[in-house]
Scaffold this motif. Structure first.
Motif, PDB file in Angstrom:
ATOM      1  N   ASP A   1     -36.411  10.171   8.563  1.00 12.65           N
ATOM      2  CA  ASP A   1     -34.996  10.671   8.962  1.00 12.65           C
ATOM      3  C   ASP A   1     -34.126   9.633   9.958  1.00 12.65           C
TER       4      ASP A   1
ATOM      5  N   ALA B   1     -33.974  10.078  12.939  1.00 15.98           N
ATOM      6  CA  ALA B   1     -33.147  10.764  13.855  1.00 15.98           C
ATOM      7  C   ALA B   1     -33.629  10.458  15.371  1.00 15.98           C
TER       8      ALA B   1
ATOM      9  N   ARG C   1     -31.264   7.257  16.260  1.00 17.02           N
ATOM     10  CA  ARG C   1     -30.151   7.501  16.385  1.00 17.02           C
ATOM     11  C   ARG C   1     -29.731   8.191  17.987  1.00 17.02           C
TER      12      ARG C   1
ATOM     13  N   TYR D   1     -28.234   2.772  17.860  1.00 18.37           N
ATOM     14  CA  TYR D   1     -29.238   2.936  17.094  1.00 18.37           C
ATOM     15  C   TYR D   1     -30.440   2.217  17.622  1.00 18.37           C
TER      16      TYR D   1
ATOM     17  N   GLY E   1     -32.826   6.041   8.089  1.00 24.65           N
ATOM     18  CA  GLY E   1     -31.857   6.954   8.842  1.00 24.65           C
ATOM     19  C   GLY E   1     -30.911   6.470   9.920  1.00 24.65           C
TER      20      GLY E   1
ATOM     21  N   LEU F   1     -27.689   6.705   9.340  1.00 28.81           N
ATOM     22  CA  LEU F   1     -26.557   7.621   9.103  1.00 28.81           C
ATOM     23  C   LEU F   1     -27.374   9.103   8.882  1.00 28.81           C
ATOM     24  N   SER F   2     -26.967  10.220   9.500  1.00 23.49           N
ATOM     25  CA  SER F   2     -27.430  11.434   9.028  1.00 23.49           C
ATOM     26  C   SER F   2     -26.777  11.921   7.624  1.00 23.49           C
ATOM     27  N   GLU F   3     -27.240  12.888   7.014  1.00 19.80           N
ATOM     28  CA  GLU F   3     -26.771  13.472   5.924  1.00 19.80           C
ATOM     29  C   GLU F   3     -25.039  13.810   6.047  1.00 19.80           C
ATOM     30  N   GLN F   4     -24.857  14.528   7.163  1.00 24.52           N
ATOM     31  CA  GLN F   4     -23.521  14.831   7.469  1.00 24.52           C
ATOM     32  C   GLN F   4     -22.347  13.637   7.613  1.00 24.52           C
ATOM     33  N   GLU F   5     -23.209  12.639   8.494  1.00 19.49           N
ATOM     34  CA  GLU F   5     -22.116  11.323   8.442  1.00 19.49           C
ATOM     35  C   GLU F   5     -21.994  10.583   7.359  1.00 19.49           C
TER      36      GLU F   5
ATOM     37  N   GLY G   1     -28.504   6.827   3.265  1.00 19.98           N
ATOM     38  CA  GLY G   1     -28.392   6.916   4.782  1.00 19.98           C
ATOM     39  C   GLY G   1     -29.307   5.769   5.624  1.00 19.98           C
ATOM     40  N   ASP G   2     -30.176   5.062   4.950  1.00 15.80           N
ATOM     41  CA  ASP G   2     -30.911   3.900   5.506  1.00 15.80           C
ATOM     42  C   ASP G   2     -29.960   2.725   5.229  1.00 15.80           C
TER      43      ASP G   2
END
Length: 277
Positions: A6, A8, A11, A16, A36, A38-42, A214-215
């Motif tokens: 992920d 995380a 980030r 990053y 990862g 970006l996060s899923e929300q981003e 997100g990658d």
């Protein structure tokens, strides 16, 4: 140690953290896969803006909305590689988004100081478009040759990118060749199509690089790369490209009238990729 899938831990706010092994991989191979970013929300928030372009809710001028698999006469309903140049020009609210900020941080770690935003681009392959081949090329062949060509080109996966739906393919180490390969217009001349193409040599071995939503991959301006057909009957393959280049080069490009728009003057576009002997 590899980062968790992920991403995380890497980030850190708008930044990053790139590991030393990832920097070395980029230098040796001409590309690197960073997980990862970006996060899923981003990425969900950016995806909403992306889809406004695909639905044609945001006007894009002339050839900046085109198909990179065909010439400019190809009907919209037949597009296989939807290409939208300079989305942040057409929607200025996109500038300084979280993706751009993290990309700026990564570009400095991979390429050094005085790297600035040059351009952005959206690329989308609809499902079951088996003619959607993005021809082999080196990015620098599309651009004016300057003294400081340092580039970090980011390719953000909006969808999981797999061989089946047309992921990126790289020829590792090809960025170390002393000269650009010959590139020719894919459809006759650059007034008919923007696409340039080169061919692989017998010695070239390419690697398909599958990445998750997100990658990103980040690649060097001289690496040979392309992407294959979308064989999936259901899955899109959407990507968001951002390129950071040396400040000196971006300034020189603009002085030449080169903005990365497909609407740039034809005499400017015909001068790209020319190295001094």
């Amino acid at each position: 140690m590899d980062l968790p899938t992920d991403g995380a831990p890497a980030r850190q706010g708008d930044k990053y953290a790139v590991s030393l092994s990832e920097v070395e991989f980029f230098q040796q191979n001409g590309y690197v896969h960073l997980k990862g970013v970006l996060s899923e929300q981003e990425i969900s928030e950016l995806e909403k803006e992306y889809m406004k372009f695909l639905r044609r809710e945001i006007p894009v001028e002339s050839r900046d909305f085109c198909d990179m698999s065909g010439d400019y006469s190809k009907p919209l309903e037949d597009f296989s590689i939807i290409n939208i140049m300079l989305p942040s020009r057409y929607n200025s609210a996109l500038r300084d988004n979280v993706y751009e900020k993290r990309a700026a941080s990564i570009a400095e770690q991979l390429c050094g100081q005085e790297m600035v935003f040059d351009y952005d681009q959206l690329l989308a392959k609809p499902p079951n478009r088996t003619d959607g081949i993005f021809s082999w090329h080196q990015d620098l062949a599309y651009w004016p040759i300057t003294k400081d060509t340092r580039t970090a080109s980011f390719w953000l996966a909006i969808d999981n990118s797999r061989i089946e739906n047309g992921c990126l393919n790289f020829v590792p180490g090809s960025h170390l060749e002393p000269s650009l390969r010959y590139h020719g217009p894919l459809h006759g001349d650059r007034d008919k199509s923007h696409t340039l193409a080169t061919v692989l040599l017998e010695k070239d071995v390419f690697k398909a690089v599958e990445i998750d939503r997100g990658d990103v991959t980040v690649h060097h301006e001289r690496i040979i790369h392309g992407s294959g057909r979308n064989f999936s009957s259901t899955d899109w393959r959407r990507a968001w490209v951002i390129a950071f280049r040396s400040q000196e080069t971006v300034e020189q490009e603009r002085q030449l009238g080169f903005t990365h728009s497909h609407n740039d003057a034809l005499d400017v576009l015909n001068q790209v990729g020319k190295e001094k002997c």
